[in-house]
Write an enzyme that holds these catalytic residues in place. Structure first.
Site, PDB file in Angstrom:
ATOM      1  N   THR A  43       5.206 -28.784   0.013  1.00 32.30           N
ATOM      2  CA  THR A  43       5.029 -30.206  -0.252  1.00 32.30           C
ATOM      3  C   THR A  43       3.794 -30.741   0.462  1.00 32.30           C
ATOM      4  O   THR A  43       3.054 -31.569  -0.082  1.00 32.30           O
ATOM      5  CB  THR A  43       6.268 -30.997   0.192  1.00 32.30           C
ATOM      6  OG1 THR A  43       7.433 -30.392  -0.352  1.00 32.30           O
ATOM      7  CG2 THR A  43       6.192 -32.441  -0.271  1.00 32.30           C
ATOM      8  N   TYR A 106      15.904 -33.683  -7.595  1.00 33.80           N
ATOM      9  CA  TYR A 106      16.163 -34.603  -8.704  1.00 33.80           C
ATOM     10  C   TYR A 106      17.369 -34.183  -9.542  1.00 33.80           C
ATOM     11  O   TYR A 106      18.204 -34.996  -9.896  1.00 33.80           O
ATOM     12  CB  TYR A 106      14.931 -34.780  -9.615  1.00 33.80           C
ATOM     13  CG  TYR A 106      15.076 -35.939 -10.573  1.00 33.80           C
ATOM     14  CD1 TYR A 106      14.886 -37.244 -10.143  1.00 33.80           C
ATOM     15  CD2 TYR A 106      15.433 -35.727 -11.902  1.00 33.80           C
ATOM     16  CE1 TYR A 106      15.044 -38.314 -11.012  1.00 33.80           C
ATOM     17  CE2 TYR A 106      15.596 -36.788 -12.778  1.00 33.80           C
ATOM     18  CZ  TYR A 106      15.408 -38.081 -12.325  1.00 33.80           C
ATOM     19  OH  TYR A 106      15.574 -39.133 -13.179  1.00 33.80           O
ATOM     20  N   TYR A 132      14.433 -23.522   1.501  1.00 36.64           N
ATOM     21  CA  TYR A 132      13.950 -24.761   2.112  1.00 36.64           C
ATOM     22  C   TYR A 132      14.978 -25.849   1.841  1.00 36.64           C
ATOM     23  O   TYR A 132      15.133 -26.301   0.712  1.00 36.64           O
ATOM     24  CB  TYR A 132      12.590 -25.113   1.518  1.00 36.64           C
ATOM     25  CG  TYR A 132      11.928 -26.367   2.073  1.00 36.64           C
ATOM     26  CD1 TYR A 132      12.372 -27.004   3.215  1.00 36.64           C
ATOM     27  CD2 TYR A 132      10.817 -26.893   1.422  1.00 36.64           C
ATOM     28  CE1 TYR A 132      11.751 -28.136   3.706  1.00 36.64           C
ATOM     29  CE2 TYR A 132      10.176 -28.025   1.901  1.00 36.64           C
ATOM     30  CZ  TYR A 132      10.640 -28.642   3.045  1.00 36.64           C
ATOM     31  OH  TYR A 132      10.013 -29.772   3.516  1.00 36.64           O
ATOM     32  N   ARG A 137      14.559 -35.254   0.778  1.00 36.21           N
ATOM     33  CA  ARG A 137      13.630 -35.265  -0.359  1.00 36.21           C
ATOM     34  C   ARG A 137      14.287 -34.780  -1.650  1.00 36.21           C
ATOM     35  O   ARG A 137      14.034 -35.299  -2.720  1.00 36.21           O
ATOM     36  CB  ARG A 137      12.412 -34.379  -0.067  1.00 36.21           C
ATOM     37  CG  ARG A 137      11.361 -35.024   0.822  1.00 36.21           C
ATOM     38  CD  ARG A 137      10.152 -34.113   0.941  1.00 36.21           C
ATOM     39  NE  ARG A 137       9.116 -34.681   1.789  1.00 36.21           N
ATOM     40  CZ  ARG A 137       8.113 -35.425   1.351  1.00 36.21           C
ATOM     41  NH1 ARG A 137       8.010 -35.707   0.072  1.00 36.21           N
ATOM     42  NH2 ARG A 137       7.198 -35.887   2.196  1.00 36.21           N
ATOM     43  N   LYS A 160      14.183 -22.667   6.017  1.00 39.23           N
ATOM     44  CA  LYS A 160      13.420 -23.751   6.639  1.00 39.23           C
ATOM     45  C   LYS A 160      14.342 -24.953   6.610  1.00 39.23           C
ATOM     46  O   LYS A 160      14.614 -25.518   5.557  1.00 39.23           O
ATOM     47  CB  LYS A 160      12.130 -24.036   5.867  1.00 39.23           C
ATOM     48  CG  LYS A 160      11.372 -25.251   6.405  1.00 39.23           C
ATOM     49  CD  LYS A 160      10.182 -25.609   5.534  1.00 39.23           C
ATOM     50  CE  LYS A 160       9.507 -26.878   6.045  1.00 39.23           C
ATOM     51  NZ  LYS A 160       8.377 -27.295   5.168  1.00 39.23           N
ATOM     52  N   ILE A 202       7.937 -24.401  10.423  1.00 38.79           N
ATOM     53  CA  ILE A 202       6.952 -24.611   9.367  1.00 38.79           C
ATOM     54  C   ILE A 202       6.504 -26.047   9.551  1.00 38.79           C
ATOM     55  O   ILE A 202       7.261 -26.984   9.319  1.00 38.79           O
ATOM     56  CB  ILE A 202       7.530 -24.322   7.983  1.00 38.79           C
ATOM     57  CG1 ILE A 202       7.862 -22.818   7.882  1.00 38.79           C
ATOM     58  CG2 ILE A 202       6.539 -24.716   6.883  1.00 38.79           C
ATOM     59  CD1 ILE A 202       8.495 -22.395   6.570  1.00 38.79           C
TER      60      ILE A 202
END
Length: 291
Positions: A43, A106, A132, A137, A160, A202
Site C-alpha cells: 500500500t 471491500y 497481511y 483498511r 504482517k 514492515i
C-alpha cells in the site's frame, strides 16, 4: 525466515510516470543503510493506483536492483483472487523471495473465504507467503484461529500484523506455532511487538530513517530493549507525523526534504497540508535526520 526491518518502499513518480532511476537509487540507499529486506508495491508503494503493468515493472526492477543482496517480499495482494494469483506468479517468475498478500478488502469475506483465498494462492506458486492482516483498511480481520489453519500449509510462513493489538502476537504463537514469522505492520508499536515474540517490522518510517529503524530491530532481536527504546524515543515524533495523513504521503514528503525522492503522489491522494509538513519537519529534526 524473515527478520528485521523491511521498508515498504514508496514508488517514486516523475510527471505522473514511474521514476525507475530514483527507485533504483532508493534500493541502493536502503542496502547501504542496513535495511534487512524490501517490500515493493505494498500500500505504501501506491499499489491501488498502479496499473498491473506498472505493478509488475516495479517488482521486477527492485528484484533486479537488489540482485540477491537482501530479501525482496513482493506485494501481491488484491481483493480478486485471480488478480492476486497473477501478481504472485509474476513475483515468483522474476525472482522475489516471498509475497505479501493482504486480506481481501471491500469484499469482506468470511473466515472461510479467507482460507479459500489464501489456499488458492498457496497452491498456485512455490513462494513463501506472508499474510497481511490490516482490518482498519481491509474491513476484515483474520482471526488467530483462521491463521492457525493457514499456517498448516507449508508456504504460509508468517504475518504482517497491523492490528495494533500486541496480545495478538501471543495468541498467534498459540495457534500458528512459535516458528511462524510474525512481523509488525505498525511502526509505533514495533518495539513492543518484538517483546511479545515478533521478529521484525514492515515499516513506513523505514523509508525515511532506514538505519535507525534497522537499529531498533537489531537491538530488540539481540534482547537489548533499553537501547531499542532509546532509538524509538527519537523516532516517535516522526512515526506520529508521518501517519497524521496517509503514511506514504508523509514518507514521500520526508524523502523530498532529504533530497532523495519527489513528494509526488497519485490521486485521490494529495500532498500534505502545511500543518502536517511542519510536523514531519519537526520529526526529522528530533530524529537527527535534518538540521
Amino acid at each position: 525466515m524473515f527478520k528485521g526491518s523491511f521498508p515498504a518502499l514508496v514508488t517514486p513518480f516523475k510527471n505522473g510516470e514511474l521514476d525507475l532511476d530514483t527507485l533504483k537509487k532508493l534500493v541502493e540507499w536502503h542496502i547501504a543503510e542496513g535495511s534487512h529486506g524490501l517490500v515493493p508495491v505494498g500500500t505504501t508503494g501506491e499499489s491501488p493506483t498502479l496499473s498491473h503493468t506498472e505493478h509488475e515493472t516495479v517488482v521486477s526492477e527492485v528484484v533486479r536492483a537488489v540482485n540477491g543482496r537482501i530479501p525482496v517480499i513482493a506485494g501481491a495482494g488484491s481483493n480478486n483472487t485471480l488478480e492476486s494469483i497473477r501478481f504472485i506468479q509474476h513475483a515468483e517468475e522474476v525472482g522475489a523471495d516471498a509475497a505479501l498478500v493482504v486480506t481481501p478488502y471491500y469484499n469482506k469475506p468470511t473466515q472461510r473465504g479467507l482460507i479459500a483465498h489464501f489456499t488458492a494462492l498457496h497452491d498456485c506458486c512455490n513462494l513463501p507467503i506472508i499474510i497481511y492482516n490490516i482490518p482498519g483498511r481491509s474491513m476484515v480481520d483474520m482471526l488467530p484461529e483462521t491463521m492457525g489453519e493457514l499456517a498448516k500449509l507449508p508456504r504460509i510462513v508468517g504475518v504482517k500484523d497491523a492490528t495494533g493489538d500486541l496480545a495478538r502476537v501471543s495468541h498467534q504463537r498459540m495457534t500458528c506455532g512459535k516458528d511462524f514469522c510474525q512481523i509488525s505492520g505498525e511502526d509505533a508499536t514495533a518495539h513492543g511487538f518484538n517483546a511479545q515474540g515478533g521478529v521484525g517490522v514492515i515499516t513506513v518510517t523505514g523509508n525515511v530513517a532506514p538505519r535507525m529503524v534497522a537499529e531498533v530491530q537489531n537491538a530488540t532481536l539481540a534482547g537489548d530493549y533499553a537501547k531499542a527504546l532509546e532509538i524509538q524515543d527519537r523516532l516517535m515524533p516522526l512515526h506520529k507525523a508521518i501517519f497524521t495523513e496517509p503514511g506514504l504521503v508523509g514518507a514521500k514528503y520526508a524523502l523530498s526534504r532529504l533530497g532523495l525522492c519527489s513528494d509526488e503522489v497519485r490521486s485521490p491522494l494529495t500532498d500534505l497540508s502545511d500543518e502536517t509538513k511542519a510536523l514531519v519537519d519537526h520529526g526529522l529534526r528530533h530524529a537527527g535526520l535534518m538540521n
